[in-house]
Scaffold this motif. Structure first.
Motif, PDB file in Angstrom:
ATOM      1  N   GLY A  91      32.590  31.211  57.561  1.00  0.00           N
ATOM      2  CA  GLY A  91      33.268  32.442  57.952  1.00  0.00           C
ATOM      3  C   GLY A  91      33.822  32.337  59.354  1.00  0.00           C
ATOM      4  O   GLY A  91      34.040  31.230  59.868  1.00  0.00           O
ATOM      5  N   SER A  92      34.027  33.480  59.985  1.00  0.00           N
ATOM      6  CA  SER A  92      34.699  33.455  61.279  1.00  0.00           C
ATOM      7  C   SER A  92      33.854  32.731  62.328  1.00  0.00           C
ATOM      8  O   SER A  92      34.405  32.057  63.195  1.00  0.00           O
ATOM      9  N   TYR A  93      32.543  32.803  62.234  1.00  0.00           N
ATOM     10  CA  TYR A  93      31.727  32.112  63.235  1.00  0.00           C
ATOM     11  C   TYR A  93      31.470  30.646  62.848  1.00  0.00           C
ATOM     12  O   TYR A  93      31.759  29.741  63.630  1.00  0.00           O
ATOM     13  N   HIS A 140      19.941  35.343  55.855  1.00  0.00           N
ATOM     14  CA  HIS A 140      19.341  34.379  56.794  1.00  0.00           C
ATOM     15  C   HIS A 140      17.974  33.882  56.320  1.00  0.00           C
ATOM     16  O   HIS A 140      17.701  32.675  56.375  1.00  0.00           O
ATOM     17  N   GLU A 194      21.592  31.894  62.788  1.00  0.00           N
ATOM     18  CA  GLU A 194      22.295  32.841  63.651  1.00  0.00           C
ATOM     19  C   GLU A 194      21.456  34.097  63.944  1.00  0.00           C
ATOM     20  O   GLU A 194      20.517  34.409  63.247  1.00  0.00           O
ATOM     21  N   LYS A 195      21.858  34.785  64.996  1.00  0.00           N
ATOM     22  CA  LYS A 195      21.258  36.065  65.374  1.00  0.00           C
ATOM     23  C   LYS A 195      21.964  37.175  64.616  1.00  0.00           C
ATOM     24  O   LYS A 195      23.111  36.965  64.258  1.00  0.00           O
ATOM     25  N   ARG A 205      23.257  31.949  71.934  1.00  0.00           N
ATOM     26  CA  ARG A 205      24.087  31.018  72.714  1.00  0.00           C
ATOM     27  C   ARG A 205      24.067  31.290  74.217  1.00  0.00           C
ATOM     28  O   ARG A 205      24.324  30.402  75.021  1.00  0.00           O
ATOM     29  N   TRP A 231      30.976  43.501  55.856  1.00  0.00           N
ATOM     30  CA  TRP A 231      29.539  43.443  55.526  1.00  0.00           C
ATOM     31  C   TRP A 231      28.693  44.009  56.668  1.00  0.00           C
ATOM     32  O   TRP A 231      27.606  44.528  56.433  1.00  0.00           O
ATOM     33  N   ARG A 232      29.186  43.917  57.898  1.00  0.00           N
ATOM     34  CA  ARG A 232      28.422  44.433  59.050  1.00  0.00           C
ATOM     35  C   ARG A 232      28.178  45.939  58.969  1.00  0.00           C
ATOM     36  O   ARG A 232      27.313  46.465  59.659  1.00  0.00           O
ATOM     37  N   TYR A 260      22.469  41.666  72.158  1.00  0.00           N
ATOM     38  CA  TYR A 260      22.788  40.886  73.369  1.00  0.00           C
ATOM     39  C   TYR A 260      22.202  41.565  74.602  1.00  0.00           C
ATOM     40  O   TYR A 260      21.693  40.890  75.509  1.00  0.00           O
ATOM     41  N   TYR A 268      32.697  34.812  74.740  1.00  0.00           N
ATOM     42  CA  TYR A 268      32.871  33.398  74.357  1.00  0.00           C
ATOM     43  C   TYR A 268      33.412  32.608  75.547  1.00  0.00           C
ATOM     44  O   TYR A 268      33.048  31.475  75.765  1.00  0.00           O
TER      45      TYR A 268
HETATM   46  P1  NAD Z   1      31.951  36.357  58.344  1.00  0.00           P
HETATM   47  O1  NAD Z   1      32.018  37.520  57.421  1.00  0.00           O
HETATM   48  O2  NAD Z   1      33.187  35.956  59.041  1.00  0.00           O
HETATM   49  O3  NAD Z   1      31.406  35.080  57.560  1.00  0.00           O
HETATM   50  C1  NAD Z   1      30.311  35.158  56.661  1.00  0.00           C
HETATM   51  C2  NAD Z   1      30.365  34.005  55.684  1.00  0.00           C
HETATM   52  O4  NAD Z   1      29.342  34.187  54.720  1.00  0.00           O
HETATM   53  C3  NAD Z   1      31.699  33.915  54.931  1.00  0.00           C
HETATM   54  O5  NAD Z   1      32.078  32.574  54.801  1.00  0.00           O
HETATM   55  C4  NAD Z   1      31.354  34.493  53.566  1.00  0.00           C
HETATM   56  O6  NAD Z   1      32.142  33.959  52.526  1.00  0.00           O
HETATM   57  C5  NAD Z   1      29.905  34.067  53.408  1.00  0.00           C
HETATM   58  N1  NAD Z   1      29.178  34.911  52.461  1.00  0.00           N
HETATM   59  C6  NAD Z   1      28.360  34.455  51.516  1.00  0.00           C
HETATM   60  N2  NAD Z   1      27.853  35.469  50.802  1.00  0.00           N
HETATM   61  C7  NAD Z   1      28.368  36.595  51.294  1.00  0.00           C
HETATM   62  C8  NAD Z   1      28.234  37.974  50.959  1.00  0.00           C
HETATM   63  N3  NAD Z   1      27.428  38.380  49.993  1.00  0.00           N
HETATM   64  N4  NAD Z   1      28.927  38.863  51.683  1.00  0.00           N
HETATM   65  C9  NAD Z   1      29.705  38.484  52.704  1.00  0.00           C
HETATM   66  N5  NAD Z   1      29.880  37.175  53.061  1.00  0.00           N
HETATM   67  C10 NAD Z   1      29.210  36.246  52.358  1.00  0.00           C
HETATM   68  O7  NAD Z   1      30.777  36.673  59.379  1.00  0.00           O
HETATM   69  P2  NAD Z   1      30.535  35.928  60.769  1.00  0.00           P
HETATM   70  O8  NAD Z   1      31.149  36.735  61.853  1.00  0.00           O
HETATM   71  O9  NAD Z   1      30.907  34.506  60.644  1.00  0.00           O
HETATM   72  O10 NAD Z   1      28.953  36.081  60.925  1.00  0.00           O
HETATM   73  C11 NAD Z   1      28.047  35.182  60.315  1.00  0.00           C
HETATM   74  C12 NAD Z   1      26.754  35.142  61.125  1.00  0.00           C
HETATM   75  O11 NAD Z   1      27.049  34.668  62.440  1.00  0.00           O
HETATM   76  C13 NAD Z   1      26.100  36.500  61.324  1.00  0.00           C
HETATM   77  O12 NAD Z   1      24.713  36.342  61.313  1.00  0.00           O
HETATM   78  C14 NAD Z   1      26.537  36.923  62.706  1.00  0.00           C
HETATM   79  O13 NAD Z   1      25.635  37.809  63.352  1.00  0.00           O
HETATM   80  C15 NAD Z   1      26.603  35.592  63.417  1.00  0.00           C
HETATM   81  N6  NAD Z   1      27.541  35.591  64.555  1.00  0.00           N
HETATM   82  C16 NAD Z   1      27.086  35.151  65.752  1.00  0.00           C
HETATM   83  C17 NAD Z   1      27.923  35.132  66.845  1.00  0.00           C
HETATM   84  C18 NAD Z   1      27.416  34.608  68.163  1.00  0.00           C
HETATM   85  O14 NAD Z   1      28.147  34.698  69.152  1.00  0.00           O
HETATM   86  N7  NAD Z   1      26.226  34.028  68.209  1.00  0.00           N
HETATM   87  C19 NAD Z   1      29.235  35.566  66.711  1.00  0.00           C
HETATM   88  C20 NAD Z   1      29.694  35.994  65.469  1.00  0.00           C
HETATM   89  C21 NAD Z   1      28.819  35.998  64.399  1.00  0.00           C
END
Ligand code: NAD
Length: 338
Positions: A11-13, A82, A99-100, A128, A167-168, A185, A263
């Motif tokens: 996903g985005s992260y 998770h 991840e958190k 991070r 989903w959030r 945070y 970031y």
């Molecule tokens: P996102 O929605 O962009 O990505 C989630 C991924 O999970 C996608 O590839 C999606 O296809 C997959 N997925 C699998 N089953 C799913 C379902 N049932 N519903 C939705 N998606 C599903 O989310 P994200 O922003 O990448 O976040 C992912 C994790 O990373 C989270 O735990 C978030 O808290 C964490 N995160 C951390 C930071 C940081 O700075 N540490 C920043 C952003 C996100």
């Protein structure tokens, strides 16, 4: 030596932020991908030179046990997934960076810690900022007494959430609202900046439940943290405004950060009495905060050390978040168990 990582969740992260970071690492390389979208996984694999035999989906995920290329699994999925994907990785004999926030509940955190302990595998949480130069320098200044005896910590963390279908905003997937995702945070920084554990919390929630974004989870939650030394932490978490700020006030000066946990582009001022000076911190442990984080986990595995932000760190935050929610719900101060 470089250890092999598998990213779970493109996903985005996982894809947007983590995958491009391996080029900055000394002890970490990207060797495998786990995704529900085979075409996407193939495309990403080509971009990063991941062999096709190292592509998995959520059904055949457990077969990673037979793949010696993979040392560490990096779980980048929605929060409710998770625990499952951490425990399955540990059972498959892999170390886990998750991840958190660590999970949707402290009970899940405990089961993740137990599974990794049973399997003899390391567990680290993706905090991070513990590898980010501005946060490390602010923590050093605060703990070295350079601004005197700490009196209070203040932090606001939030962003303006637009997509009502994300989903959030679903309680079952996210465990909660802004507090779980971004307020964490402020909470985590209050703990690592002061070096203390809160003894009590008091929280107030403000959510417009008629707003289609906030049918299931909270928008704004303000929380006070009481620390043993008398330091007060005062924090705001929200999904309806952009804010990213930390202020540490001691009896001889102060540290201010804005943005504090971004970031990139973080900034910091040190001083007090209207004479704040902008400070550039020394470099952190890695070329970037993510390289520092990924390599720390790899080094912990290579040298059999515990990660500085292990499962216990994630569990502590979840226990405090649960108390924050309880406080807001019951409108009373909650004393935390030591
Ligand atoms: P996102 O929605 O962009 O990505 C989630 C991924 O999970 C996608 O590839 C999606 O296809 C997959 N997925 C699998 N089953 C799913 C379902 N049932 N519903 C939705 N998606 C599903 O989310 P994200 O922003 O990448 O976040 C992912 C994790 O990373 C989270 O735990 C978030 O808290 C964490 N995160 C951390 C930071 C940081 O700075 N540490 C920043 C952003 C996100």
């Amino acid at each position: 030596r470089k250890l092999g990582y598998a990213i779970v969740g493109l996903g985005s992260y996982g894809l947007g932020i983590i995958a491009p970071q391996f080029k900055n690492c000394k002890n970490s390389k990207l060797v495998a991908l786990v995704s529900g979208d085979a075409a996407k996984a193939k495309r990403v694999a080509q971009e990063y030179g991941v062999p096709e035999k190292n592509l998995y989906n959520y059904q055949n995920y457990d077969e990673i046990r037979n793949n010696p290329d993979i040392d560490i699994v990096y779980v980048c999925l929605p929060v409710s997934m998770h625990a499952e994907y951490t425990i399955r990785a540990a059972k498959a004999g892999k170390h886990v960076l998750c991840e958190k926030p660590m999970a949707v509940s402290s009970a899940e955190c405990e089961s993740m810690i137990a599974a990794c302990r049973q399997a003899g595998k390391k567990l680290m949480i993706g905090y991070r900022c513990h590898f980010e130069p501005y946060n490390l320098e602010a923590r050093r200044i605060a703990r070295a007494g350079e601004i005197g005896k700490l009196r209070y910590f203040r932090s606001e963390h939030g962003f303006h959430f637009r997509d009502p279908n994300a989903w959030r905003l679903k309680k079952a997937l996210a465990g909660g609202g802004s507090m779980m995702d971004i307020g964490i945070y402020a909470l985590n920084a209050a703990r690592y900046m002061t070096g203390e554990e809160p003894t009590a919390v008091y929280a107030q929630e403000t959510t417009d439940r008629k707003d289609p974004r906030f049918r299931e989870v909270e928008d704004m939650i303000g929380f006070q943290l009481e620390f043993p030394s008398g330091v007060i932490g005062s924090c705001q978490s929200m999904y309806s405004a952009n804010q990213n700020h930390i202020l540490l006030v001691g009896d001889k000066g102060r540290v201010e950060m804005e943005p504090a946990t971004g970031y990139q582009g973080n900034r910091m001022w040190v001083g007090g009495n209207g004479r704040d000076k902008e400070v550039t911190p020394p470099p952190g442990p890695g070329a970037t905060q993510w390289a520092g984080q990924l390599d720390h986990m790899a080094q912990c595995v290579l040298q059999d050390r515990e990660p500085i932000v292990g499962g216990q760190e994630g569990l502590r935050d979840l226990r405090i978040i649960e108390a924050i929610y309880q406080s807001a719900r019951e409108q009373k101060r909650i004393v935390l168990k030591a």
